[in-house]
Design a protein around this motif. Structure first.
Motif, PDB file in Angstrom:
ATOM      1  N   UNK A   1       0.840  -1.209   0.000  1.00 39.32           N
ATOM      2  CA  UNK A   1       0.000   0.000   0.000  1.00 39.32           C
ATOM      3  C   UNK A   1       0.868   1.249   0.000  1.00 39.32           C
ATOM      4  N   UNK A   2       1.945   1.251   0.790  1.00 41.90           N
ATOM      5  CA  UNK A   2       2.820   2.422   0.850  1.00 41.90           C
ATOM      6  C   UNK A   2       3.493   2.683  -0.492  1.00 41.90           C
ATOM      7  N   UNK A   3       3.691   1.634  -1.272  1.00 37.95           N
ATOM      8  CA  UNK A   3       4.318   1.759  -2.593  1.00 37.95           C
ATOM      9  C   UNK A   3       3.398   2.442  -3.598  1.00 37.95           C
ATOM     10  N   UNK A   4       2.093   2.286  -3.406  1.00 39.90           N
ATOM     11  CA  UNK A   4       1.132   2.683  -4.443  1.00 39.90           C
ATOM     12  C   UNK A   4       0.282   3.892  -4.069  1.00 39.90           C
ATOM     13  N   UNK A   5       0.493   4.460  -2.892  1.00 41.26           N
ATOM     14  CA  UNK A   5      -0.355   5.551  -2.400  1.00 41.26           C
ATOM     15  C   UNK A   5      -0.441   6.720  -3.360  1.00 41.26           C
ATOM     16  N   UNK A   6       0.646   7.056  -4.023  1.00 45.09           N
ATOM     17  CA  UNK A   6       0.713   8.268  -4.842  1.00 45.09           C
ATOM     18  C   UNK A   6       0.443   7.985  -6.321  1.00 45.09           C
ATOM     19  N   UNK A   7      -0.108   6.801  -6.623  1.00 44.60           N
ATOM     20  CA  UNK A   7      -0.466   6.439  -7.997  1.00 44.60           C
ATOM     21  C   UNK A   7       0.735   6.598  -8.942  1.00 44.60           C
ATOM     22  N   UNK A   8       1.821   5.864  -8.691  1.00 49.71           N
ATOM     23  CA  UNK A   8       3.055   6.066  -9.469  1.00 49.71           C
ATOM     24  C   UNK A   8       2.916   5.615 -10.920  1.00 49.71           C
ATOM     25  N   UNK A   9       3.741   6.198 -11.788  1.00 50.36           N
ATOM     26  CA  UNK A   9       3.764   5.811 -13.197  1.00 50.36           C
ATOM     27  C   UNK A   9       4.517   4.499 -13.405  1.00 50.36           C
ATOM     28  N   UNK A  10       5.593   4.316 -12.651  1.00 45.33           N
ATOM     29  CA  UNK A  10       6.458   3.140 -12.783  1.00 45.33           C
ATOM     30  C   UNK A  10       6.476   2.417 -11.450  1.00 45.33           C
ATOM     31  N   UNK A  11       6.129   1.141 -11.460  1.00 46.80           N
ATOM     32  CA  UNK A  11       6.040   0.348 -10.236  1.00 46.80           C
ATOM     33  C   UNK A  11       7.095  -0.752 -10.292  1.00 46.80           C
ATOM     34  N   UNK A  12       7.935  -0.809  -9.260  1.00 40.50           N
ATOM     35  CA  UNK A  12       8.991  -1.818  -9.182  1.00 40.50           C
ATOM     36  C   UNK A  12       8.754  -2.652  -7.934  1.00 40.50           C
ATOM     37  N   UNK A  13       8.519  -3.941  -8.136  1.00 44.20           N
ATOM     38  CA  UNK A  13       8.179  -4.850  -7.044  1.00 44.20           C
ATOM     39  C   UNK A  13       9.282  -5.894  -6.907  1.00 44.20           C
ATOM     40  N   UNK A  14       9.991  -5.864  -5.779  1.00 45.11           N
ATOM     41  CA  UNK A  14      11.100  -6.780  -5.535  1.00 45.11           C
ATOM     42  C   UNK A  14      10.653  -7.810  -4.492  1.00 45.11           C
ATOM     43  N   UNK A  15      10.492  -9.072  -4.926  1.00 43.42           N
ATOM     44  CA  UNK A  15      10.002 -10.157  -4.067  1.00 43.42           C
ATOM     45  C   UNK A  15       8.707  -9.770  -3.349  1.00 43.42           C
ATOM     46  N   UNK A  16       7.674  -9.360  -4.076  1.00 43.69           N
ATOM     47  CA  UNK A  16       6.456  -8.869  -3.419  1.00 43.69           C
ATOM     48  C   UNK A  16       5.650  -9.956  -2.704  1.00 43.69           C
ATOM     49  N   UNK A  17       5.835 -11.235  -3.072  1.00 44.97           N
ATOM     50  CA  UNK A  17       5.029 -12.295  -2.483  1.00 44.97           C
ATOM     51  C   UNK A  17       5.666 -12.909  -1.242  1.00 44.97           C
TER      52      UNK A  17
END
Length: 307
Positions: free
Chosen positions: A141-157
């Motif tokens: 949630x903290x990663x996506x709060x600001x509606x970013x253009x580029x999303x980088x997910x490192x070991x999200x699961x």
């Protein structure tokens, strides 16, 4: 939107970490950035985000330098960074404001994302009161709060149970459908196969394989066939049927398994003859399919040895 990494070189001291790598990521699709520990994935991600510069090479967004693009990033690092003793709502609002949201918009975004994660009730709780999986959802949630253009997910699961993993899968699909540029790094190859149209495998600071995952799989020999019959001794039945059809020499290897048999053909173009022989012998064929390599098998082949 097209993100390009072009001929990027990076050295730390005497160690050359990236050896002129190049890759592309299109919006509305996810790129699986893969590699063993120390291959250069994290360095690549940090250069893309501008955490530190490359020694040479370029990071471009739609042909312009990333630093001048105005694009925003959402980064979920493998090493988590929220404060365990702080109230969840307070620190999420703080992080959202750091990323340019007004206080009112930050509060609204936090409540919206907590609701999306099914965690509205934790706004006034401390992070360390939650399970590891629920802490991971707060990190996302903290990663996506600001509606970013580029999303980088490192070991999200990491640390997620099947229910929470399913929720995260839905969120990732929504990001891709919304046209975000998504870079997905994980050692869990099943998730990469599920979300990523394209992959790039790093080994020893070099890109050793990149491109469309489906096309990569189709480039491998299509001479291994999985066969499953509805009953009986499958291996013996298949051998008999092939012998009766005069196709013994076509099958160079037959591997019986608990629920199926794998055939290796001398000529993959003749697999239709094999199926016809099995049907002609009166066998009830439940499955007959070409075996393509899994992403895990491809990864081990390309990154199993350090360059």
């Amino acid at each position: 939107m097209l993100l390009e990494v072009k001929n990027v070189v990076k050295t730390f001291g005497e160690k050359r970490v990236l050896e002129g790598i190049s890759l592309q990521v299109k919006s509305g699709a996810a790129l699986g950035l893969l590699g063993r520990n120390g291959a250069g994935k994290t360095t690549t991600i940090r250069i893309v985000m501008g955490v530190f510069p490359a020694d040479s090479g370029e990071i471009l967004l739609d042909g312009k330098p990333m630093s001048k693009s105005g694009a925003t990033f959402g980064y979920l690092p493998e090493e988590r960074g929220l404060y365990p003793k702080k109230l969840i709502g307070d620190q999420l609002v703080y992080l959202a404001r750091l990323r340019g949201l007004t206080r009112a918009d930050a509060v609204a975004a936090v409540k919206r994302w907590l609701a999306r994660m099914g965690m509205e009730e934790v706004y006034a709780k401390k992070l360390d009161t939650l399970s590891k999986g629920n802490q991971q959802k707060i990190q996302l949630a903290s990663t996506l709060l600001h509606d970013p253009d580029i999303v980088i997910l490192d070991e999200p699961f990491s640390g997620l149970d099947p229910v929470n993993a399913s929720l995260l899968k839905d969120v990732v699909r929504e990001l891709v459908a919304a046209g975000k540029t998504v870079i997905f790094s994980s050692h869990q190859m099943g998730y990469v196969e599920e979300f990523c149209d394209n992959i790039a495998i790093l080994n020893g600071g070099r890109i050793v394989l990149d491109g469309n995952l489906h096309d990569i799989k189709m480039s491998y020999p299509r001479n291994r066939i999985l066969v499953s019959l509805d009953k009986g001794d499958m291996a013996a039945s298949i051998k008999t049927a092939l012998s009766q059809a005069g196709l013994d020499s076509l099958v160079t290897k037959l591997i019986p398994r608990e629920h199926d048999v794998i055939l290796t053909l001398a000529d993959p173009a003749k697999r239709g003859q094999v199926l016809a022989a099995l049907s002609g012998a009166g066998l009830a064929v439940d499955r007959f399919e070409v075996l393509t390599p899994t992403l895990e098998q491809i990864f081990v082949e390309k990154a199993g040895e350090t360059a």
